[in-house]
Design a protein around this motif. Sequence first.
Motif, PDB file in Angstrom:
ATOM      1  N   GLY A  83      -1.572  53.046  75.136  1.00 17.10           N
ATOM      2  CA  GLY A  83      -2.507  54.091  75.549  1.00 17.10           C
ATOM      3  C   GLY A  83      -1.852  55.292  76.194  1.00 17.10           C
ATOM      4  N   GLY A  84      -0.559  55.400  76.058  1.00 15.83           N
ATOM      5  CA  GLY A  84       0.166  56.493  76.686  1.00 15.83           C
ATOM      6  C   GLY A  84       0.636  57.518  75.687  1.00 15.83           C
ATOM      7  N   GLY A  85       1.331  58.512  76.199  1.00 17.60           N
ATOM      8  CA  GLY A  85       1.901  59.552  75.361  1.00 17.60           C
ATOM      9  C   GLY A  85       2.362  60.716  76.208  1.00 17.60           C
ATOM     10  N   ILE A  86       3.022  61.639  75.588  1.00 24.46           N
ATOM     11  CA  ILE A  86       3.488  62.838  76.289  1.00 24.46           C
ATOM     12  C   ILE A  86       2.486  63.947  76.026  1.00 24.46           C
ATOM     13  CG2 ILE A  86       5.341  64.527  76.519  1.00 24.46           C
ATOM     14  CD1 ILE A  86       7.275  62.334  75.614  1.00 24.46           C
ATOM     15  N   LEU A  87       1.939  64.498  77.102  1.00 21.79           N
ATOM     16  CA  LEU A  87       0.934  65.555  77.000  1.00 21.79           C
ATOM     17  C   LEU A  87       1.547  66.948  77.029  1.00 21.79           C
ATOM     18  CD1 LEU A  87      -1.675  64.048  79.485  1.00 21.79           C
ATOM     19  CD2 LEU A  87      -1.814  64.065  76.980  1.00 21.79           C
ATOM     20  N   ASN A  88       2.574  67.125  77.860  1.00 18.88           N
ATOM     21  CA  ASN A  88       3.156  68.451  78.023  1.00 18.88           C
ATOM     22  C   ASN A  88       4.556  68.340  78.610  1.00 18.88           C
ATOM     23  OD1 ASN A  88       2.995  71.333  77.850  1.00 18.88           O
ATOM     24  ND2 ASN A  88       2.747  71.401  80.063  1.00 18.88           N
ATOM     25  N   VAL A  89       5.398  69.275  78.234  1.00 18.80           N
ATOM     26  CA  VAL A  89       6.737  69.405  78.812  1.00 18.80           C
ATOM     27  C   VAL A  89       6.899  70.873  79.183  1.00 18.80           C
ATOM     28  CG1 VAL A  89       9.221  69.177  78.430  1.00 18.80           C
ATOM     29  CG2 VAL A  89       7.650  67.569  77.328  1.00 18.80           C
ATOM     30  N   ALA A  90       7.249  71.135  80.440  1.00 13.02           N
ATOM     31  CA  ALA A  90       7.453  72.513  80.907  1.00 13.02           C
ATOM     32  C   ALA A  90       8.761  72.592  81.680  1.00 13.02           C
ATOM     33  CB  ALA A  90       6.295  72.952  81.792  1.00 13.02           C
ATOM     34  N   VAL A  91       9.441  73.711  81.541  1.00 14.04           N
ATOM     35  CA  VAL A  91      10.687  73.916  82.280  1.00 14.04           C
ATOM     36  C   VAL A  91      10.566  75.167  83.136  1.00 14.04           C
ATOM     37  CG1 VAL A  91      12.159  72.723  80.621  1.00 14.04           C
ATOM     38  CG2 VAL A  91      11.763  75.168  80.362  1.00 14.04           C
ATOM     39  N   GLY A  92      11.317  75.156  84.221  1.00 14.99           N
ATOM     40  CA  GLY A  92      11.338  76.303  85.123  1.00 14.99           C
ATOM     41  C   GLY A  92      12.564  77.165  84.870  1.00 14.99           C
ATOM     42  N   GLU A  93      12.881  77.978  85.839  1.00 12.07           N
ATOM     43  CA  GLU A  93      13.993  78.927  85.718  1.00 12.07           C
ATOM     44  C   GLU A  93      15.328  78.250  86.013  1.00 12.07           C
ATOM     45  OE1 GLU A  93      13.655  82.016  84.533  1.00 12.07           O
ATOM     46  OE2 GLU A  93      11.525  81.556  84.314  1.00 12.07           O
ATOM     47  N   VAL A 111       8.963  69.560  84.208  1.00 13.37           N
ATOM     48  CA  VAL A 111       7.758  68.792  84.529  1.00 13.37           C
ATOM     49  C   VAL A 111       7.235  68.203  83.223  1.00 13.37           C
ATOM     50  CG1 VAL A 111       5.411  68.851  85.458  1.00 13.37           C
ATOM     51  CG2 VAL A 111       7.188  70.296  86.476  1.00 13.37           C
ATOM     52  N   ILE A 112       7.037  66.892  83.221  1.00 11.69           N
ATOM     53  CA  ILE A 112       6.490  66.210  82.046  1.00 11.69           C
ATOM     54  C   ILE A 112       5.184  65.551  82.461  1.00 11.69           C
ATOM     55  CG2 ILE A 112       6.821  64.368  80.337  1.00 11.69           C
ATOM     56  CD1 ILE A 112       9.813  64.834  80.564  1.00 11.69           C
ATOM     57  N   ASP A 113       4.126  65.850  81.707  1.00 14.04           N
ATOM     58  CA  ASP A 113       2.829  65.205  81.913  1.00 14.04           C
ATOM     59  C   ASP A 113       2.717  64.076  80.903  1.00 14.04           C
ATOM     60  OD1 ASP A 113       2.262  67.169  83.795  1.00 14.04           O
ATOM     61  OD2 ASP A 113       1.107  68.395  82.405  1.00 14.04           O
ATOM     62  N   LEU A 114       2.561  62.863  81.405  1.00 14.60           N
ATOM     63  CA  LEU A 114       2.451  61.679  80.570  1.00 14.60           C
ATOM     64  C   LEU A 114       1.043  61.120  80.625  1.00 14.60           C
ATOM     65  CD1 LEU A 114       5.726  59.914  81.762  1.00 14.60           C
ATOM     66  CD2 LEU A 114       5.363  60.972  79.535  1.00 14.60           C
ATOM     67  N   LYS A 115       0.464  60.856  79.468  1.00  8.93           N
ATOM     68  CA  LYS A 115      -0.835  60.207  79.401  1.00  8.93           C
ATOM     69  C   LYS A 115      -0.633  58.726  79.706  1.00  8.93           C
ATOM     70  CE  LYS A 115      -4.504  59.037  76.182  1.00  8.93           C
ATOM     71  NZ  LYS A 115      -4.885  58.995  74.775  1.00  8.93           N
ATOM     72  N   VAL A 116      -1.425  58.228  80.628  1.00 13.75           N
ATOM     73  CA  VAL A 116      -1.430  56.809  80.960  1.00 13.75           C
ATOM     74  C   VAL A 116      -2.886  56.357  81.013  1.00 13.75           C
ATOM     75  CG1 VAL A 116       0.765  56.877  82.249  1.00 13.75           C
ATOM     76  CG2 VAL A 116      -1.378  57.288  83.462  1.00 13.75           C
ATOM     77  N   PRO A 117      -3.126  55.055  80.923  1.00 12.96           N
ATOM     78  CA  PRO A 117      -4.512  54.601  81.021  1.00 12.96           C
ATOM     79  C   PRO A 117      -5.179  55.149  82.289  1.00 12.96           C
ATOM     80  CG  PRO A 117      -3.101  52.801  80.337  1.00 12.96           C
ATOM     81  CD  PRO A 117      -2.201  53.959  80.698  1.00 12.96           C
ATOM     82  N   GLY A 119      -5.736  58.192  83.225  1.00 13.29           N
ATOM     83  CA  GLY A 119      -5.276  59.441  83.813  1.00 13.29           C
ATOM     84  C   GLY A 119      -3.956  59.909  83.242  1.00 13.29           C
ATOM     85  N   LYS A 120      -3.196  60.579  84.103  1.00  8.01           N
ATOM     86  CA  LYS A 120      -1.878  61.037  83.683  1.00  8.01           C
ATOM     87  C   LYS A 120      -0.906  60.961  84.843  1.00  8.01           C
ATOM     88  CE  LYS A 120      -2.312  66.053  84.438  1.00  8.01           C
ATOM     89  NZ  LYS A 120      -2.239  67.380  83.811  1.00  8.01           N
ATOM     90  N   LEU A 121       0.366  60.868  84.500  1.00  9.55           N
ATOM     91  CA  LEU A 121       1.454  60.929  85.465  1.00  9.55           C
ATOM     92  C   LEU A 121       2.132  62.277  85.306  1.00  9.55           C
ATOM     93  CD1 LEU A 121       3.351  57.506  85.308  1.00  9.55           C
ATOM     94  CD2 LEU A 121       2.017  58.413  87.209  1.00  9.55           C
ATOM     95  N   VAL A 122       2.373  62.947  86.425  1.00  6.74           N
ATOM     96  CA  VAL A 122       3.110  64.200  86.415  1.00  6.74           C
ATOM     97  C   VAL A 122       4.481  63.890  87.002  1.00  6.74           C
ATOM     98  CG1 VAL A 122       3.205  66.572  87.249  1.00  6.74           C
ATOM     99  CG2 VAL A 122       0.986  65.541  86.653  1.00  6.74           C
ATOM    100  N   SER A 123       5.486  64.011  86.158  1.00  7.67           N
ATOM    101  CA  SER A 123       6.843  63.655  86.543  1.00  7.67           C
ATOM    102  C   SER A 123       7.702  64.914  86.641  1.00  7.67           C
ATOM    103  CB  SER A 123       7.434  62.698  85.501  1.00  7.67           C
ATOM    104  OG  SER A 123       8.776  62.410  85.792  1.00  7.67           O
ATOM    105  N   LYS A 124       8.257  65.148  87.827  1.00  3.00           N
ATOM    106  CA  LYS A 124       9.158  66.286  88.031  1.00  3.00           C
ATOM    107  C   LYS A 124      10.585  65.759  88.047  1.00  3.00           C
ATOM    108  CE  LYS A 124       5.849  68.998  90.662  1.00  3.00           C
ATOM    109  NZ  LYS A 124       5.570  69.704  91.919  1.00  3.00           N
ATOM    110  N   SER A 125      11.446  66.450  87.330  1.00  2.00           N
ATOM    111  CA  SER A 125      12.849  66.059  87.299  1.00  2.00           C
ATOM    112  C   SER A 125      13.719  67.303  87.159  1.00  2.00           C
ATOM    113  CB  SER A 125      13.114  65.086  86.136  1.00  2.00           C
ATOM    114  OG  SER A 125      12.859  65.708  84.898  1.00  2.00           O
ATOM    115  N   THR A 126      15.008  67.066  87.113  1.00  4.00           N
ATOM    116  CA  THR A 126      15.959  68.158  86.964  1.00  4.00           C
ATOM    117  C   THR A 126      16.746  67.948  85.687  1.00  4.00           C
ATOM    118  OG1 THR A 126      16.156  68.396  89.357  1.00  4.00           O
ATOM    119  CG2 THR A 126      17.954  69.300  88.028  1.00  4.00           C
ATOM    120  N   LEU A 127      16.862  69.002  84.908  1.00  2.15           N
ATOM    121  CA  LEU A 127      17.722  68.999  83.733  1.00  2.15           C
ATOM    122  C   LEU A 127      19.046  69.654  84.097  1.00  2.15           C
ATOM    123  CD1 LEU A 127      15.352  70.313  80.887  1.00  2.15           C
ATOM    124  CD2 LEU A 127      16.109  67.960  81.253  1.00  2.15           C
ATOM    125  N   ILE A 128      20.119  69.106  83.579  1.00  2.00           N
ATOM    126  CA  ILE A 128      21.413  69.777  83.654  1.00  2.00           C
ATOM    127  C   ILE A 128      21.628  70.406  82.288  1.00  2.00           C
ATOM    128  CG2 ILE A 128      23.910  69.505  83.913  1.00  2.00           C
ATOM    129  CD1 ILE A 128      23.312  67.015  85.657  1.00  2.00           C
TER     130      ILE A 128
END
Length: 175
Positions: A83-93, A111-117, A119-128
């Motif tokens: 029941g999950g999936g990736i809803l959105n992927v956004a990057v900053g400056e 920031v990645i928004d993940l669909k979960v049963p 609702g959704k999880l909003v996951s913030k991380s750092t890309l190198i």
Amino acid sequence: MKQITQFLLFTLFAGTCFAQAQPASDYGQTIKKQAETMGQSLLKKDFNTFVQFAHPSILTMAGGKQKMIEGLTQGMKAMETQGGGILNVAVGEPSTILTTKDGLQCTLPQVIDLKVPNGKLVSKSTLIAVSTDKGSNWYFIDTSGKDLATMQKVIPSLSSELVIPPAEEPKFQSN
């Protein structure tokens, strides 16, 4: 689900050097555009495009491009089955660009928004972001909440001057 999420985040996008800082504006548009292309390819499940942005060390750890594509495909199917999936992927400056003996490096927020049963999880991380061709093309490594010292064990050429903010727990938002 947590293992699948961690795998996907780590594969998104995994420094000893004489670093010199350079304003991100010189490369910022290219970095951001390529990071956005990578994120959109993940959303579209275009894993052939996605792996073009994976750092060579991450590809090697995954067993090569084809194995990484297979892993991403299986991980995405498993997530969707639950029941999950990736809803959105956004990057900053991008941060300030560091010039190292191996090329250019910086970080940027993701920031990645993940669909979960329920609702959704909003996951913030750092890309190198790493470029070995003077900023024309960029590879991206999702730190997946790992600190710089841990990332340098995987990719020793990462600059010690890169700044990776502390990991944030994903935030759940109900429907």
